[in-house]
Structure formats: structure tokens, C-alpha cells
Write an enzyme that holds these catalytic residues in place. Sequence first.
Site, mmCIF file in Angstrom:
data_model
loop_
_atom_site.group_PDB
_atom_site.id
_atom_site.type_symbol
_atom_site.label_atom_id
_atom_site.label_comp_id
_atom_site.label_asym_id
_atom_site.label_seq_id
_atom_site.Cartn_x
_atom_site.Cartn_y
_atom_site.Cartn_z
ATOM 1 N N ARG A 1 -29.500 -49.558 -24.476
ATOM 2 C CA ARG A 1 -28.137 -50.091 -24.325
ATOM 3 C C ARG A 1 -27.315 -50.048 -25.623
ATOM 4 N NH1 ARG A 1 -29.497 -49.421 -19.806
ATOM 5 N NH2 ARG A 1 -29.238 -50.849 -18.047
ATOM 6 N N SER B 1 -25.232 -56.438 -15.097
ATOM 7 C CA SER B 1 -26.224 -57.253 -15.803
ATOM 8 C C SER B 1 -25.530 -57.968 -16.955
ATOM 9 C CB SER B 1 -27.333 -56.382 -16.371
ATOM 10 O OG SER B 1 -28.102 -55.835 -15.337
ATOM 11 N N GLU C 1 -25.572 -58.495 -22.679
ATOM 12 C CA GLU C 1 -25.287 -57.057 -22.612
ATOM 13 C C GLU C 1 -23.779 -56.852 -22.550
ATOM 14 O OE1 GLU C 1 -27.332 -54.285 -19.668
ATOM 15 O OE2 GLU C 1 -25.239 -54.023 -19.109
HETATM 16 N N1 EPU Z 1 -36.073 -60.085 -10.391
HETATM 17 C C1 EPU Z 1 -36.393 -61.346 -9.971
HETATM 18 N N2 EPU Z 1 -35.362 -62.220 -9.711
HETATM 19 C C2 EPU Z 1 -34.069 -61.896 -9.843
HETATM 20 C C3 EPU Z 1 -33.738 -60.596 -10.300
HETATM 21 C C4 EPU Z 1 -34.758 -59.700 -10.561
HETATM 22 O O1 EPU Z 1 -37.572 -61.680 -9.841
HETATM 23 O O2 EPU Z 1 -33.199 -62.736 -9.599
HETATM 24 C C5 EPU Z 1 -37.153 -59.108 -10.647
HETATM 25 C C6 EPU Z 1 -37.125 -57.994 -9.613
HETATM 26 O O3 EPU Z 1 -37.857 -58.337 -8.458
HETATM 27 C C7 EPU Z 1 -37.759 -56.838 -10.373
HETATM 28 C C8 EPU Z 1 -37.352 -57.101 -11.820
HETATM 29 O O4 EPU Z 1 -36.951 -58.469 -11.884
HETATM 30 O O5 EPU Z 1 -39.156 -56.915 -10.288
HETATM 31 C C9 EPU Z 1 -36.225 -56.182 -12.286
HETATM 32 O O6 EPU Z 1 -35.073 -56.398 -11.497
HETATM 33 P P1 EPU Z 1 -34.113 -55.196 -11.043
HETATM 34 O O7 EPU Z 1 -34.915 -54.095 -10.427
HETATM 35 O O8 EPU Z 1 -33.000 -55.786 -10.275
HETATM 36 O O9 EPU Z 1 -33.589 -54.577 -12.396
HETATM 37 P P2 EPU Z 1 -33.006 -55.275 -13.712
HETATM 38 O O10 EPU Z 1 -34.040 -55.133 -14.778
HETATM 39 O O11 EPU Z 1 -32.479 -56.624 -13.448
HETATM 40 C C10 EPU Z 1 -31.920 -53.132 -14.741
HETATM 41 C C11 EPU Z 1 -30.613 -52.850 -15.406
HETATM 42 C C12 EPU Z 1 -29.538 -52.596 -14.341
HETATM 43 C C13 EPU Z 1 -29.975 -51.418 -13.507
HETATM 44 C C14 EPU Z 1 -31.324 -51.769 -12.842
HETATM 45 C C15 EPU Z 1 -31.889 -50.623 -12.050
HETATM 46 C C16 EPU Z 1 -30.548 -54.063 -17.510
HETATM 47 C C17 EPU Z 1 -30.104 -55.287 -18.220
HETATM 48 N N3 EPU Z 1 -30.232 -53.987 -16.216
HETATM 49 O O12 EPU Z 1 -31.766 -54.336 -14.011
HETATM 50 O O13 EPU Z 1 -28.350 -52.249 -15.013
HETATM 51 O O14 EPU Z 1 -29.018 -51.132 -12.499
HETATM 52 O O15 EPU Z 1 -32.291 -52.066 -13.885
HETATM 53 O O16 EPU Z 1 -32.410 -49.652 -12.904
HETATM 54 O O17 EPU Z 1 -31.148 -53.177 -18.138
HETATM 55 C C18 EPU Z 1 -26.303 -53.087 -15.907
HETATM 56 O O18 EPU Z 1 -26.727 -52.676 -16.986
HETATM 57 O O19 EPU Z 1 -25.196 -53.640 -15.752
HETATM 58 C C19 EPU Z 1 -27.172 -52.913 -14.743
HETATM 59 C C20 EPU Z 1 -26.850 -53.388 -13.550
#
Ligand code: EPU
Length: 307
Positions: free
Chosen positions: A180, A233, A303
Site C-alpha cells: 500500500r 478498507s 490506510e
Molecule cells: N474477516 C473477519 N471479519 C470481518 C472481516 C474480515 O473475520 O469483519 C476475515 C475474513 O473472513 C477473511 C479475512 O478476515 O478471513 C480477510 O478479509 P477479506 O477477505 O475481506 O480481506 P481484507 O484483508 O479485509 C483486503 C484488502 C481489500 C481487498 C481484499 C481482497 C487491505 C487493507 N484490504 O481486505 O482492499 O479488496 O483484501 O483482496 O489490504 C482496500 O484496500 O480498500 C480494499 C478494500
Amino acid sequence: MNPRQQEKLAGLISQPIKWRCRLDRYTSLSIGGPADAVVRVDNRRELQAVLTFLAEDKIPWQVIGRGTNLLVRDEGFAGVILLLDGEFKKFARQSTDDADKGIVCAGGGCSLAQISFSCMEWGLAGLEFACGIPGTLGGAVIMNAGAWGSEMSSIVENVRLMTADGEKRFVRGELDFSYRCWNGFAAFRGKAVVSEVELELKNGDPDTIRQYCSVLQDRRKKTQLCKYPNAGSFFKNPSNDSAGRLIDVSGLKGLTIGGAMISEHHGNFLVNKGGASAGDVLNLMKIIQAKVKNDSGVELEPEVHFI
Ligand code: EPU
């Protein structure tokens, strides 16, 4: 800005300026106080002239792209907001001798999702991850936007930055990206604007690319379903964990301050349920940081960028 400065600025660009303009309508969170001016620049000549004038008169400025990863404070911004328009919103596929490669040359103000869509039509693979990312290309490069295990750093071939002194080009080897962040941009913050980017993609089968995009879109809808204005995010993921998961295990989902709420679907989405102020979001942010630190020992770093 005094009347002389206002007149000077207006004389440098072809589009009308919006004076004392609230920024909520320019951000995906629908939050933000007024800026002194919102200025749309159509081409490099205008952009360089505006940057020169702002530097000479020491007037603060910011480019906000599509305002998708941004929290603008309620006090607003004592300076000029620049929006890239005209030639900065154009992109095209370039010819190349390499049959496996496709090059796309795009202005910094282009919508990343739109480029991703065109790449799908052209049969160019590599930008599928961005099909649901709502920001501009310039913003995506500066923050090394990513999703589903891919990020901008893997496809950016070179970047042009416009400064008051003219345009500078940086090739892949000079860029230095991390999670990022385009680290190399730190030296140019407040001085330069991403005017153009060349993306290097691979030739692929349009149907396969389309299918992959649609799988990712479905996944995004399931995990990030959000009916309220938000900034994606809110926090960066700590290494080997997910900010959303940590906020979730702290039992914070649904917590509301004023009009701001932690999404009930995804812990890392802070949403504007209606009439939220930047202060509401900042208070929510502090509560999350303190509770997650207390419960999991992790310091969450935003972020989103702040103005
Ligand atoms: N999870 C939970 N509870 C929640 C949210 C998530 O337990 O309320 C768990 C999910 O079950 C999963 C893990 O956390 O096991 C990761 O969650 P998710 O797949 O939603 O991905 P993320 O890590 O929250 C990142 C990026 C997103 C991107 C997604 C998909 C960051 C900060 N965020 O989200 O990017 O779309 O992966 O690759 O790196 C953004 O940067 O604005 C953004 C949306």
C-alpha cells in the site's frame, strides 16, 4: 487566497473554478468541509502553470482523484483541490513488438476500474484485480492499490510526475513499492502529480479474463457488501493478519458514533450512515485503535489518507 490570486488562478485554466466548495460531494465517504477552490485541469500545460503559480505563492494544494480513500476533515482545506480532467482521463493501448505483452498508456485521472474493463475487452491480463477498485490510476499508483493477492507494483512499467519544473519519468526499477505504498513518492508529496502511467500487461484470452473478473466481483460483493458511503478498507492489514478480523473479534462491528458506523458486514469498513462528520469517523477510528491494541496488541494504521 486574495482576489489577485483568485484572478491569476482563473486565468491559467479553461474550466470554471468552484470557490469555497464543500468537499463531501467529491469523496466516497460523502464527508468533508470546504476547500478554498476546486480546480479542474485539462492538460499538462495547465497543470504545470497551476503548479508553478501555487508553488510561487506558497498556496497548499492536493489532488484528490475520485476521493475514494480519503477522509476530509470538517474544517475543510485551506488551499486548492486539483482534479485531473481532459487528457488526464484518456487511455489507450499501445502497439508493441512483443506478442505476449500489451502496453496501456493512461492519464493519472483515469478510473482504474474503467481501464480494467477495457483491458478485459482487449484480452489483456493482469489488471483483473482492479475491476472493483473505484479510485483513479494516479491514486492507485501512489498507494500501490491491490486486491486478491495482486497489486499495482506488478504491472506499472513507468510513471510520469508533473512538477512546477516540468515532467519527470520514472521507470520500473526506480519505483520502490511496498504494501500500500509507493515509497519513492514520499520525496514528491506536495510537489508532484501523477500525470501518466504505462502499464505492462500480458496478452490473454478475453473470455478467461472476463470470467476471472466476474469471480472477483462476486467475491467482493459477498465480503464487502456495503450499502452506505465508505472509503474501502479503513486500516492497513497488519502483517499476516486482517484488520477486519481483529476489529470483528474485538466485537466492534455495528458500533456507531453520530452518523458513522463500523460496517456490520466487514469490520474494516467505516461507513457514513447519513450525516456523519469527519469528527465522528475520527472518534470511531480512535476507539477501534485503542480496543484492538488492548485486545490483540496490534496497532492499526489507517490506510485512508487525511486532508
Ligand atoms: N474477516 C473477519 N471479519 C470481518 C472481516 C474480515 O473475520 O469483519 C476475515 C475474513 O473472513 C477473511 C479475512 O478476515 O478471513 C480477510 O478479509 P477479506 O477477505 O475481506 O480481506 P481484507 O484483508 O479485509 C483486503 C484488502 C481489500 C481487498 C481484499 C481482497 C487491505 C487493507 N484490504 O481486505 O482492499 O479488496 O483484501 O483482496 O489490504 C482496500 O484496500 O480498500 C480494499 C478494500
